[in-house]
Design an enzyme around this catalytic site. Structure first.
Site, short mmCIF file in Angstrom:
data_model
loop_
_atom_site.label_atom_id
_atom_site.label_comp_id
_atom_site.label_asym_id
_atom_site.label_seq_id
_atom_site.Cartn_x
_atom_site.Cartn_y
_atom_site.Cartn_z
N SER A 147 0.84 -1.20 0.00
CA SER A 147 0.00 0.00 0.00
C SER A 147 0.88 1.26 0.00
O SER A 147 1.73 1.42 -0.86
CB SER A 147 -0.96 -0.04 1.18
OG SER A 147 -1.89 1.02 1.14
N HIS A 148 0.67 2.14 0.97
CA HIS A 148 1.40 3.40 1.02
C HIS A 148 2.71 3.29 1.79
O HIS A 148 3.41 4.30 1.97
CB HIS A 148 0.52 4.47 1.68
CG HIS A 148 0.17 4.14 3.10
ND1 HIS A 148 -0.59 3.06 3.45
CD2 HIS A 148 0.51 4.74 4.27
CE1 HIS A 148 -0.73 3.01 4.77
NE2 HIS A 148 -0.08 4.02 5.28
N ASP A 307 -0.79 1.32 -4.62
CA ASP A 307 -1.69 0.34 -5.26
C ASP A 307 -3.05 0.96 -5.59
O ASP A 307 -3.97 0.24 -5.97
CB ASP A 307 -1.85 -0.91 -4.40
CG ASP A 307 -2.64 -0.65 -3.12
OD1 ASP A 307 -2.42 0.40 -2.49
OD2 ASP A 307 -3.46 -1.50 -2.73
N GLU A 391 -13.50 4.32 4.75
CA GLU A 391 -12.63 4.34 5.91
C GLU A 391 -12.01 5.73 6.07
O GLU A 391 -11.73 6.41 5.08
CB GLU A 391 -11.49 3.33 5.75
CG GLU A 391 -11.93 1.89 5.67
CD GLU A 391 -10.75 0.95 5.66
OE1 GLU A 391 -10.74 0.01 6.46
OE2 GLU A 391 -9.83 1.15 4.84
N GLU A 392 -11.78 6.12 7.31
CA GLU A 392 -11.18 7.42 7.61
C GLU A 392 -9.77 7.55 7.05
O GLU A 392 -9.24 8.65 6.90
CB GLU A 392 -11.15 7.63 9.13
CG GLU A 392 -10.02 6.98 9.86
CD GLU A 392 -9.97 5.47 9.73
OE1 GLU A 392 -8.86 4.90 9.78
OE2 GLU A 392 -11.04 4.83 9.57
N SER A 393 -9.15 6.43 6.68
CA SER A 393 -7.80 6.43 6.11
C SER A 393 -7.80 6.64 4.61
O SER A 393 -6.84 6.29 3.93
CB SER A 393 -7.08 5.13 6.47
OG SER A 393 -7.83 4.01 6.04
#
Length: 548
Positions: A147-148, A307, A391-393
């Site tokens: 991911s990040h 991604d 999601e908050e993310s």
């Protein structure tokens, strides 16, 4: 935690990863199986780690891939497996390793042609499209991405036939089987040389780009974006979204400038995150500093992580939108501009802003508050009972125009394009829309902080009972609820949420770092928020005191 003096500045040369060493360690290092940190461990988004710490090596990928093959065989999953990777340095080696095992196990595997990269949502959509109207010979998928996460990390995710992140019953089985194989030195792993695997009858190279791009019109109103003639910008942050923006321009005749087309596994073009690390997080103002500098040159600008399952939206009115704010705007717009059934619900994580609650309640739709992890939204998105999961993310997905499933994993690309649709259709950018929501529902004050915690402390926090919280009040107000299970599905939240009439906090252990996270929100003011956070730390400390 303290902000690094380098935050928001170009990455210093001395922190760039040594790619040759990284790949050498991937192949040569053997994990220490007496160290739990070096075993296979699936968090909310698969197994992640780094060869530099012995937690992401060829041995891990051999074991995990064989475990997935064993899982498929045991569950009768015998359709094609869609195999994607992002642009992290380890994703290529890990894909080659995985393909060697998949081919040796006779698994029909489809990869992007010409050694290309593939976003997570593209794999999810491909699985769902293949499985549509099928009851047998179902497809599934693997996405190789952390991911990040920083450039030295690798990640490996399994998406079963429902197209979304695997649930805990699946990941636990795969995790246990993979660790069993590791302890047996991978002697039971089937494998063939990469050249043979690539030429195997079961390996197919296809194009994932154009089917996804052509299908976008069925989830976002691309015509209204084109008609508005918006000047847009996209920054893939060096990730797997990079090959998608020019085809989107070509098919829909849009004006999206790819302001950073660079693909570099060191991600040397990034500005560093809050802690001085390179992290491709489109919700971080530090990682997004370069795109923020362009905010007045475009009607709208957006970015994705490596991604492309997360989004970041930059608007002239406010700069980088807070992820919670954009979720609230997106939900309000979709519920008022899509012809979805009135009964469809909205899903949010329990640490997302209560502005979402206010928006959804006013518009008369059910709201389901779930534990952290996109997997909780999968069943509802799949059957259409959830029109949106967020999601908050900065991860979300939503239904097609016809109320059927688009993806059951997060899709940062459609969230980017939805921001353009909102702007084109209303003449106001998402930041301006959020200001209107605040005028109607009030200003909410939200924060997230990290605090250090040992593994023992994290373990106790994850298993807290409501009775462990002795405090009767929070920031001067009576505590109304002490939650260790989510209201939407009664699933354990792996932590604690405490609610009063004018605020709340939630505390959860990190799955990958020795920290716990406190999320908090005040419906009153910043001073009240700070009191909530301070008392939340005291409450958590007292509740897990014997582990400190």
């Amino acid at each position: 935690m303290a902000i690094s003096p380098d935050a928001g500045k170009p990455a210093p040369k001395e922190i760039l990863v040594d790619l040759a060493r990284l790949e050498r360690e991937y192949y040569a290092r053997r994990p220490d199986l007496t160290d739990t940190a070096q075993l296979v461990s699936f968090g909310t988004s698969g197994h992640r780690g780094s060869p530099l710490h012995g937690s992401f090596t060829e041995a891990h990928i051999l074991a995990i891939t064989q475990a997935i093959c064993d899982y498929r065989q045991g569950r009768g999953i015998d359709g094609p497996l869609y195999l994607g990777k992002d642009t992290h340095a380890l994703s290529g080696p890990a894909q080659r390793t995985a393909l060697e095992v998949l081919a040796a196990n006779g698994v029909t595997t489809i990869i992007q042609k010409n050694d290309g990269v593939t976003p997570t949502p593209v794999i999810s959509r491909a699985i769902l499209v293949y499985n549509r109207d099928r009851n047998e010979h179902l497809a599934d998928g693997i996405v190789i991405t952390p991911s990040h996460n920083p450039p030295e990390d690798g990640g490996f995710k399994y998406n079963p036939p429902h197209g979304g992140p695997a649930d805990v019953d699946v990941t636990k089985w795969v995790e246990q089987r993979a660790n069993e194989l590791l302890r047996q030195e991978n002697l039971s792993v089937k494998r063939k040389p990469f050249a043979s695997a690539l030429q195997a009858d079961t390996t197919h190279q296809d194009d994932f780009v154009m089917p996804y791009v052509e299908d976008l019109r069925n989830v976002v109103d691309m015509d209204v974006i084109r008609a508005a003639g918006l000047k847009l910008a996209a920054d893939p942050l060096g990730g797997a979204a990079a090959p998608y923006w020019e085809p989107i321009n070509a098919v829909y005749h849009l004006d999206i400038a790819v302001v950073n087309p660079t693909i570099d596994p060191t991600f040397s073009f990034m500005t560093v995150d809050h802690d001085g690390k390179i992290r491709m997080d489109p919700s971080s103002p530090y990682a997004m500093a370069r795109l923020l500098g362009l905010k007045d040159q475009y009607r709208l600008a957006f970015a994705n992580d490596a991604d492309a399952d997360r989004h970041g939206v930059v608007v002239p009115s406010v700069g980088l939108m807070n992820a919670n704010h954009y979720l609230a705007v997106a939900i309000h717009y979709l519920l008022t501009h899509r012809k979805w059934p009135a009964h469809v619900a909205v899903g949010k994580t329990l640490v997302s802003s209560s502005m979402i609650d206010r928006v959804v309640n006013k518009l008369g739709h059910p709201l389901y508050e779930m534990p952290v992890g996109f997997k909780w939204f999968v069943p509802g998105l799949l059957d259409g009972s959830l029109c949106f999961g967020g999601e908050e993310s900065a991860g979300a997905s939503f239904l097609r125009h016809d109320s059927t499933v688009w993806t059951t994993d997060k899709d940062g690309l459609i969230m980017d394009l939805l921001a353009a649709e909102i702007t084109a259709n209303t003449g106001k950018d998402p930041g301006e829309h959020y200001q209107e929501l605040e005028a109607e529902f009030g200003t909410l004050y939200y924060t997230r902080i990290d605090a250090p915690a040992t593994p023992a402390q994290k373990a106790k926090l994850a298993k807290l009972s409501a009775e462990a919280v002795a405090a009767p009040k929070l920031a001067g107000e009576p505590i109304r609820m002490k939650l260790t299970s989510a209201l939407g599905n009664n699933a354990p939240i792996g932590g604690l949420k405490v609610v009063t009439d004018n605020g709340w906090f939630a505390a959860r252990p990190s799955g990958t770092e020795n920290i716990y996270k406190i999320y908090a929100e005040s419906f009153k003011d910043q001073t009240h928020l700070e009191a909530i956070v301070s008392e939340a730390q005291e409450i958590v400390s007292a509740a897990v005191s014997d582990a400190w």
